[in-house]
Scaffold this motif. Structure first.
Motif, mmCIF file in Angstrom:
data_model
loop_
_atom_site.group_PDB
_atom_site.id
_atom_site.type_symbol
_atom_site.label_atom_id
_atom_site.label_comp_id
_atom_site.label_asym_id
_atom_site.label_seq_id
_atom_site.Cartn_x
_atom_site.Cartn_y
_atom_site.Cartn_z
ATOM 1 N N ALA A 1 15.176 5.787 -11.178
ATOM 2 C CA ALA A 1 15.189 6.637 -9.986
ATOM 3 C C ALA A 1 14.195 6.023 -9.008
ATOM 4 O O ALA A 1 13.469 5.089 -9.349
ATOM 5 N N LYS A 2 14.168 6.553 -7.811
ATOM 6 C CA LYS A 2 13.228 6.032 -6.814
ATOM 7 C C LYS A 2 11.811 6.130 -7.377
ATOM 8 O O LYS A 2 11.362 7.204 -7.776
ATOM 9 N N SER A 3 11.142 5.008 -7.427
ATOM 10 C CA SER A 3 9.826 4.935 -8.052
ATOM 11 C C SER A 3 8.710 5.148 -7.040
ATOM 12 O O SER A 3 8.867 4.864 -5.854
ATOM 13 N N THR A 4 7.581 5.615 -7.534
ATOM 14 C CA THR A 4 6.392 5.704 -6.687
ATOM 15 C C THR A 4 5.617 4.393 -6.712
ATOM 16 O O THR A 4 4.674 4.227 -5.960
ATOM 17 N N HIS A 5 6.026 3.472 -7.563
ATOM 18 C CA HIS A 5 5.399 2.153 -7.648
ATOM 19 C C HIS A 5 6.208 1.165 -6.815
ATOM 20 O O HIS A 5 7.055 0.437 -7.341
ATOM 21 N N VAL A 6 5.975 1.185 -5.524
ATOM 22 C CA VAL A 6 6.722 0.334 -4.598
ATOM 23 C C VAL A 6 5.763 -0.706 -4.029
ATOM 24 O O VAL A 6 4.618 -0.389 -3.697
ATOM 25 N N ALA A 7 6.234 -1.936 -3.928
ATOM 26 C CA ALA A 7 5.422 -3.007 -3.363
ATOM 27 C C ALA A 7 6.110 -3.571 -2.124
ATOM 28 O O ALA A 7 7.312 -3.827 -2.140
ATOM 29 N N ALA A 8 5.348 -3.719 -1.059
ATOM 30 C CA ALA A 8 5.841 -4.374 0.157
ATOM 31 C C ALA A 8 5.129 -5.719 0.252
ATOM 32 O O ALA A 8 3.895 -5.769 0.328
ATOM 33 N N THR A 9 5.906 -6.791 0.214
ATOM 34 C CA THR A 9 5.359 -8.140 0.170
ATOM 35 C C THR A 9 5.929 -8.954 1.328
ATOM 36 O O THR A 9 7.114 -8.861 1.633
ATOM 37 N N LEU A 10 5.078 -9.744 1.936
ATOM 38 C CA LEU A 10 5.458 -10.569 3.075
ATOM 39 C C LEU A 10 5.133 -12.020 2.752
ATOM 40 O O LEU A 10 4.016 -12.337 2.331
ATOM 41 N N PHE A 11 6.112 -12.900 2.911
ATOM 42 C CA PHE A 11 5.957 -14.335 2.669
ATOM 43 C C PHE A 11 6.040 -15.036 4.025
ATOM 44 O O PHE A 11 7.000 -14.812 4.765
ATOM 45 N N VAL A 12 5.065 -15.871 4.323
ATOM 46 C CA VAL A 12 5.033 -16.573 5.614
ATOM 47 C C VAL A 12 4.740 -18.045 5.362
ATOM 48 O O VAL A 12 3.842 -18.377 4.576
ATOM 49 N N THR A 13 5.495 -18.923 6.016
ATOM 50 C CA THR A 13 5.199 -20.354 5.967
ATOM 51 C C THR A 13 5.032 -20.870 7.390
ATOM 52 O O THR A 13 5.599 -20.322 8.339
ATOM 53 N N GLY A 14 4.256 -21.923 7.499
ATOM 54 C CA GLY A 14 4.020 -22.505 8.812
ATOM 55 C C GLY A 14 3.557 -23.941 8.721
ATOM 56 O O GLY A 14 3.292 -24.466 7.634
ATOM 57 N N LYS A 15 3.448 -24.562 9.878
ATOM 58 C CA LYS A 15 3.065 -25.965 9.978
ATOM 59 C C LYS A 15 1.556 -26.096 10.103
ATOM 60 O O LYS A 15 0.903 -25.281 10.751
#
Length: 138
Positions: free
Chosen positions: A36-50
């Motif tokens: 079911a919808k969990s309270t353990h949610v992770a928001a992750t952002l991946f960024v690459t650059g020069k």
């Protein structure tokens, strides 16, 4: 398509434009075992650059150096958490703005190349768990 990255900390601001940021990827996930919808949610952002040499094309690497220094901030320091915004631009229009107001760096790495002093950085950011509901996408 282009990307901008803005990071605001206690005493510093970092701003990287589409001349530096080459990709962005966001992931919102719950544990694979959830039924079911969990309270353990992770928001992750991946960024690459020069990574660029100071004298190449008039672009400075001072902003990416600030990212490296941020990755070294210890967890007990409040400045480990910063306000991060990634903007995705397509055809001169903002397609999406992703805002993590309490982000911290999970991983940061740099790869150097012998191609005219160029290289690449990548980082993985995550929103602080108890501030997940503050993540915004417009």
């Amino acid at each position: 398509m282009g990307f901008t990255l803005s990071v605001k900390g206690k005493n510093t601001e970092i701003s990287l434009g589409d001349d530096i940021i080459s990709s962005a990827y966001v992931d919102v996930s719950t544990p694979n075992t959830s039924m079911a919808k969990s309270t353990h949610v992770a928001a992750t952002l991946f960024v690459t650059g020069k990574l660029t040499h100071n004298n190449m094309q008039g672009i400075s690497d001072k902003e990416s150096t600030k990212l490296f220094k941020w990755s070294l901030v210890e967890a007990k320091d409040a400045d480990a958490y910063r306000d991060v915004t990634v903007t995705v631009v397509s055809a001169s229009h903002v397609f999406r703005t992703i805002h993590f107001p309490n982000a911290f760096i999970i991983d940061y790495n740099e790869r150097y190349s012998d191609n005219a002093g160029m290289g690449e950085f990548s980082m993985v950011l995550r929103q602080k768990a108890d501030k997940f509901s503050d993540v915004k996408a417009d």
